[in-house]
Scaffold this motif. Structure first.
Motif, PDB file in Angstrom:
ATOM      1  N   ALA A   1       1.131   6.450   5.823  1.00 53.05           N
ATOM      2  CA  ALA A   1       2.133   5.379   5.795  1.00 53.05           C
ATOM      3  C   ALA A   1       1.853   4.356   4.710  1.00 53.05           C
ATOM      4  N   PRO A   2       2.667   4.354   3.686  1.00 53.74           N
ATOM      5  CA  PRO A   2       2.649   3.224   2.755  1.00 53.74           C
ATOM      6  C   PRO A   2       3.535   2.122   3.339  1.00 53.74           C
ATOM      7  N   SER A   3       3.615   0.995   2.672  1.00 55.92           N
ATOM      8  CA  SER A   3       4.531  -0.050   3.126  1.00 55.92           C
ATOM      9  C   SER A   3       5.965   0.467   3.040  1.00 55.92           C
ATOM     10  N   ALA A   4       6.825   0.020   3.976  1.00 60.33           N
ATOM     11  CA  ALA A   4       8.159   0.613   4.137  1.00 60.33           C
ATOM     12  C   ALA A   4       9.215  -0.050   3.259  1.00 60.33           C
TER      13      ALA A   4
ATOM     14  N   ASN B   1       0.423   7.725  -6.674  1.00 59.42           N
ATOM     15  CA  ASN B   1      -0.008   6.550  -5.916  1.00 59.42           C
ATOM     16  C   ASN B   1      -0.250   6.958  -4.467  1.00 59.42           C
ATOM     17  N   PRO B   2      -1.521   7.158  -4.066  1.00 63.24           N
ATOM     18  CA  PRO B   2      -1.820   7.783  -2.777  1.00 63.24           C
ATOM     19  C   PRO B   2      -1.419   6.951  -1.559  1.00 63.24           C
ATOM     20  N   LEU B   3      -1.291   7.656  -0.414  1.00 57.39           N
ATOM     21  CA  LEU B   3      -0.859   7.024   0.837  1.00 57.39           C
ATOM     22  C   LEU B   3      -2.083   6.722   1.699  1.00 57.39           C
ATOM     23  N   ILE B   4      -1.962   5.773   2.607  1.00 56.90           N
ATOM     24  CA  ILE B   4      -3.047   5.484   3.547  1.00 56.90           C
ATOM     25  C   ILE B   4      -2.812   6.298   4.825  1.00 56.90           C
ATOM     26  N   VAL B   5      -3.872   6.969   5.317  1.00 52.12           N
ATOM     27  CA  VAL B   5      -3.778   7.743   6.553  1.00 52.12           C
ATOM     28  C   VAL B   5      -4.170   6.840   7.720  1.00 52.12           C
TER      29      VAL B   5
ATOM     30  N   GLY C   1      10.903   6.012  -3.569  1.00 53.73           N
ATOM     31  CA  GLY C   1      10.994   6.028  -5.019  1.00 53.73           C
ATOM     32  C   GLY C   1       9.634   5.715  -5.623  1.00 53.73           C
ATOM     33  N   ARG C   2       8.560   6.192  -4.942  1.00 50.27           N
ATOM     34  CA  ARG C   2       7.196   5.837  -5.345  1.00 50.27           C
ATOM     35  C   ARG C   2       6.630   6.880  -6.305  1.00 50.27           C
ATOM     36  N   PRO C   3       5.926   6.449  -7.379  1.00 54.86           N
ATOM     37  CA  PRO C   3       5.314   7.428  -8.273  1.00 54.86           C
ATOM     38  C   PRO C   3       4.317   8.289  -7.492  1.00 54.86           C
TER      39      PRO C   3
ATOM     40  N   ILE D   1     -14.480  -3.515  -3.214  1.00 56.56           N
ATOM     41  CA  ILE D   1     -13.121  -3.896  -2.799  1.00 56.56           C
ATOM     42  C   ILE D   1     -12.131  -3.506  -3.907  1.00 56.56           C
ATOM     43  N   LEU D   2     -11.148  -2.666  -3.538  1.00 52.92           N
ATOM     44  CA  LEU D   2     -10.139  -2.254  -4.521  1.00 52.92           C
ATOM     45  C   LEU D   2      -8.872  -3.090  -4.396  1.00 52.92           C
ATOM     46  N   ARG D   3      -8.644  -3.667  -3.212  1.00 59.04           N
ATOM     47  CA  ARG D   3      -7.473  -4.539  -3.016  1.00 59.04           C
ATOM     48  C   ARG D   3      -7.880  -5.635  -2.040  1.00 59.04           C
TER      49      ARG D   3
ATOM     50  N   PRO E   1      -7.311   0.137 -12.645  1.00 59.55           N
ATOM     51  CA  PRO E   1      -7.793  -0.092 -11.282  1.00 59.55           C
ATOM     52  C   PRO E   1      -8.089   1.220 -10.565  1.00 59.55           C
ATOM     53  N   LYS E   2      -9.088   1.217  -9.659  1.00 56.70           N
ATOM     54  CA  LYS E   2      -9.441   2.441  -8.927  1.00 56.70           C
ATOM     55  C   LYS E   2      -8.422   2.789  -7.848  1.00 56.70           C
ATOM     56  N   ALA E   3      -7.720   1.763  -7.327  1.00 57.47           N
ATOM     57  CA  ALA E   3      -6.606   2.051  -6.423  1.00 57.47           C
ATOM     58  C   ALA E   3      -5.379   2.221  -7.308  1.00 57.47           C
ATOM     59  N   PRO E   4      -4.870   3.457  -7.447  1.00 57.44           N
ATOM     60  CA  PRO E   4      -3.802   3.687  -8.420  1.00 57.44           C
ATOM     61  C   PRO E   4      -2.613   2.731  -8.242  1.00 57.44           C
ATOM     62  N   GLY E   5      -2.337   2.359  -6.988  1.00 62.22           N
ATOM     63  CA  GLY E   5      -1.179   1.494  -6.733  1.00 62.22           C
ATOM     64  C   GLY E   5      -1.293   0.122  -7.354  1.00 62.22           C
ATOM     65  N   MET E   6      -2.525  -0.318  -7.637  1.00 64.74           N
ATOM     66  CA  MET E   6      -2.705  -1.682  -8.119  1.00 64.74           C
ATOM     67  C   MET E   6      -2.255  -1.842  -9.573  1.00 64.74           C
TER      68      MET E   6
ATOM     69  N   LEU F   1       0.397  -9.549   4.865  1.00 60.99           N
ATOM     70  CA  LEU F   1      -0.111  -8.960   3.621  1.00 60.99           C
ATOM     71  C   LEU F   1      -0.718  -7.603   3.953  1.00 60.99           C
ATOM     72  N   GLU F   2      -0.738  -6.684   2.977  1.00 59.91           N
ATOM     73  CA  GLU F   2      -1.317  -5.368   3.213  1.00 59.91           C
ATOM     74  C   GLU F   2      -2.830  -5.464   3.404  1.00 59.91           C
ATOM     75  N   SER F   3      -3.389  -4.369   3.961  1.00 60.09           N
ATOM     76  CA  SER F   3      -4.816  -4.323   4.303  1.00 60.09           C
ATOM     77  C   SER F   3      -5.735  -4.494   3.099  1.00 60.09           C
ATOM     78  N   THR F   4      -6.935  -4.963   3.368  1.00 66.12           N
ATOM     79  CA  THR F   4      -8.028  -4.946   2.389  1.00 66.12           C
ATOM     80  C   THR F   4      -8.448  -3.488   2.200  1.00 66.12           C
ATOM     81  N   ILE F   5      -8.650  -3.054   0.952  1.00 68.80           N
ATOM     82  CA  ILE F   5      -9.128  -1.680   0.709  1.00 68.80           C
ATOM     83  C   ILE F   5     -10.554  -1.725   0.185  1.00 68.80           C
ATOM     84  N   VAL F   6     -11.463  -0.989   0.874  1.00 71.91           N
ATOM     85  CA  VAL F   6     -12.858  -0.899   0.429  1.00 71.91           C
ATOM     86  C   VAL F   6     -13.196   0.558   0.141  1.00 71.91           C
TER      87      VAL F   6
ATOM     88  N   THR G   1     -10.199  12.021  -2.645  1.00 68.83           N
ATOM     89  CA  THR G   1     -10.589  10.975  -1.701  1.00 68.83           C
ATOM     90  C   THR G   1      -9.385  10.622  -0.828  1.00 68.83           C
ATOM     91  N   VAL G   2      -9.683  10.034   0.341  1.00 67.89           N
ATOM     92  CA  VAL G   2      -8.586   9.652   1.245  1.00 67.89           C
ATOM     93  C   VAL G   2      -8.808   8.231   1.768  1.00 67.89           C
ATOM     94  N   ALA G   3      -7.731   7.468   1.824  1.00 71.08           N
ATOM     95  CA  ALA G   3      -7.767   6.112   2.373  1.00 71.08           C
ATOM     96  C   ALA G   3      -7.413   6.176   3.851  1.00 71.08           C
TER      97      ALA G   3
HETATM   98  P1  AMP Z   1       0.474   0.813   0.404  1.00 75.73           P
HETATM   99  O1  AMP Z   1       0.520   2.052   1.217  1.00 75.73           O
HETATM  100  O2  AMP Z   1       1.794   0.417  -0.138  1.00 75.73           O
HETATM  101  O3  AMP Z   1      -0.236  -0.283   1.126  1.00 75.73           O
HETATM  102  O4  AMP Z   1      -0.433   1.218  -0.811  1.00 75.73           O
HETATM  103  C1  AMP Z   1      -1.625   1.942  -0.594  1.00 75.73           C
HETATM  104  C2  AMP Z   1      -2.663   1.488  -1.570  1.00 75.73           C
HETATM  105  O5  AMP Z   1      -3.872   2.206  -1.315  1.00 75.73           O
HETATM  106  C3  AMP Z   1      -2.273   1.759  -3.011  1.00 75.73           C
HETATM  107  O6  AMP Z   1      -2.650   0.673  -3.830  1.00 75.73           O
HETATM  108  C4  AMP Z   1      -3.103   3.004  -3.302  1.00 75.73           C
HETATM  109  O7  AMP Z   1      -3.353   3.144  -4.679  1.00 75.73           O
HETATM  110  C5  AMP Z   1      -4.370   2.766  -2.500  1.00 75.73           C
HETATM  111  N1  AMP Z   1      -5.057   4.031  -2.180  1.00 75.73           N
HETATM  112  C6  AMP Z   1      -4.688   4.947  -1.262  1.00 75.73           C
HETATM  113  N2  AMP Z   1      -5.520   6.006  -1.265  1.00 75.73           N
HETATM  114  C7  AMP Z   1      -6.445   5.773  -2.198  1.00 75.73           C
HETATM  115  C8  AMP Z   1      -7.582   6.508  -2.689  1.00 75.73           C
HETATM  116  N3  AMP Z   1      -7.897   7.694  -2.212  1.00 75.73           N
HETATM  117  N4  AMP Z   1      -8.317   5.937  -3.674  1.00 75.73           N
HETATM  118  C9  AMP Z   1      -7.994   4.730  -4.167  1.00 75.73           C
HETATM  119  N5  AMP Z   1      -6.932   3.990  -3.752  1.00 75.73           N
HETATM  120  C10 AMP Z   1      -6.162   4.491  -2.788  1.00 75.73           C
END
Ligand code: AMP
Ligand code: MG
Length: 350
Positions: free
Chosen positions: A143-146, A64-68, A59-61, A195-197, A229-234, A181-186, A119-121
């Motif tokens: 995989a985002p958080s489950a 809000n991008p996913l982490i690869v 049910g995620r908007p 650092i975005l998260r 925020p630059k990380a849309p999820g934040m 806790l979820e990963s640090t995002i740079v 861009t890709v995380a």
């Molecule tokens: P989660 O998968 O629940 O840990 O959430 C992933 C987080 O990474 C969210 O806050 C996303 O907005 C952030 N994220 C993923 N890809 C990108 C990207 N390309 N640029 C910025 N933030 C990202």
């Protein structure tokens, strides 16, 4: 959909289970799996339909991008346009581990996975189960958080089952998440790393490896929603328990007495109450449910138990929850970032 659950032992992983799970992902299905941070909800990162299924299951908007997730350094080059030297240094120091880096993507990564961004995380987890699954699934798992969107991230398979049963194909149960806790995002797509998260890998740790001060997304420090925020999820309210959560901050003795007064008033009004505290202060509270998250000065303990505590309050149907605030140095920055979001920025300063 029927969701299969399989228990795996990290020190003796059953290859048949991993192969079955990997095949599900290769065919476009979804498998939740343990990592050292929290449980992930995995699909094939290079298949746009898999990513669409992940958004639907959570049910995620969709912005809000996913982490690869990858299992080895050789998997990075095929999906990103450039690997800056500083990103290589951080990878050498903290991969595999709880660190995500943002790069400019190659076209092979579909926009469905990156929430429409160029861009890709990318993260390389250290969990052996996660790495085996990535290999079995073809090398790239989005995989985002489950958890269902908005709920606390799951730190054990039982919480994944709570949110995802009937919505995904399979859940791998590898026990409790180590970090919690979820990963640090740079972000490495700008002139300087930012650092975005905040997470378990702290700003201090990153700065010392890069031999430079790492930036922090200004939106993380502001209460003002006009700072994007630059990380849309934040930007979303996150991690929220079902009850109302309020953080009380100030000198410890005042915090204890004020929370006890609030608890007494709630009780008069027939509301069930909970408190999140340090191990040292927990016994001073009079709430119906008091959770000692960790010892003062041991932020990893608090990080490990924060999301579990929030979920337990839901199970107990606690209506009013009060939390002490925690020291913001080191991992404490990540703890307070998640806690303040969970409280919807509701903080009482004494
Ligand atoms: P989660 O998968 O629940 O840990 O959430 C992933 C987080 O990474 C969210 O806050 C996303 O907005 C952030 N994220 C993923 N890809 C990108 C990207 N390309 N640029 C910025 N933030 C990202
Ligand atoms: Mg999440």
């Amino acid at each position: 959909m029927k969701t299969e659950t399989a228990i795996l032992d990290e020190s003796n992983i059953d290859p048949a289970v991993i192969e079955r799970a990997g095949n599900i992902i290769k065919k476009g299905g979804l498998v939740a799996f343990p990592t050292e941070t929290v449980y992930g909800l995995g699909g094939d990162a290079l298949n746009p339909q898999s990513s669409a299924k992940i958004y639907a299951a959570k049910g995620r908007p969709s912005d809000n991008p996913l982490i690869v997730h990858i299992s080895g350094m050789e998997a990075l080059d095929p999906i990103v346009t450039k690997i800056p030297d500083n990103a290589r240094k951080l990878a050498d120091a903290y991969w595999p581990g709880p660190l995500t880096m943002i790069f400019n993507k190659k076209p092979i990564v579909p926009r469905e996975t990156t929430g429409g961004l160029d861009t890709v995380a990318v993260r390389m987890p250290s969990s052996r189960i996660a790495r085996a699954l990535i290999d079995a699934a073809g090398g790239y798992i989005a995989a985002p958080s489950a958890n269902l969107s908005g709920r606390p991230s799951p730190t054990s398979a039982s919480y994944v089952i709570e949110d995802m049963d009937g919505r995904i194909d399979m859940i791998l149960d590898g026990g409790d998440s180590e970090v919690g806790l979820e990963s640090t995002i740079v972000d490495f797509t700008g002139e300087y790393p930012v650092i975005l998260r905040p997470g378990y890998i702290t700003a201090e740790m990153i700065s010392s490896v890069l031999e430079m001060e790492v930036g922090i997304d200004p939106a993380l420090k502001k209460d003002d929603p006009s700072f994007r925020p630059k990380a849309p999820g934040m930007k979303y309210r996150h991690y929220a328990p079902k009850g109302e959560l309020v953080i009380v901050t100030g000198p410890s003795d005042k915090v204890v007495s004020h929370i006890n007064e609030l608890v007494a008033a709630d009780r008069e009004n027939g509301l069930s109450t909970g408190v999140m505290a340090s191990k040292e202060t927990a016994e001073l509270y009079r709430a119906d449910s008091v959770k000692a998250l960790g010892s003062k000065g041991r932020a990893e303990e608090t990080a490990h138990s924060l999301f579990r505590a929030l979920r337990e309050f839901d199970d107990e149907k606690t209506e009013r929850i009060y939390s002490e605030s925690f020291d913001e140095t080191g991992v404490g920055a990540a703890i307070m970032n998640r806690l303040i979001k969970a409280a919807g920025h509701h903080v009482i300063q004494l």
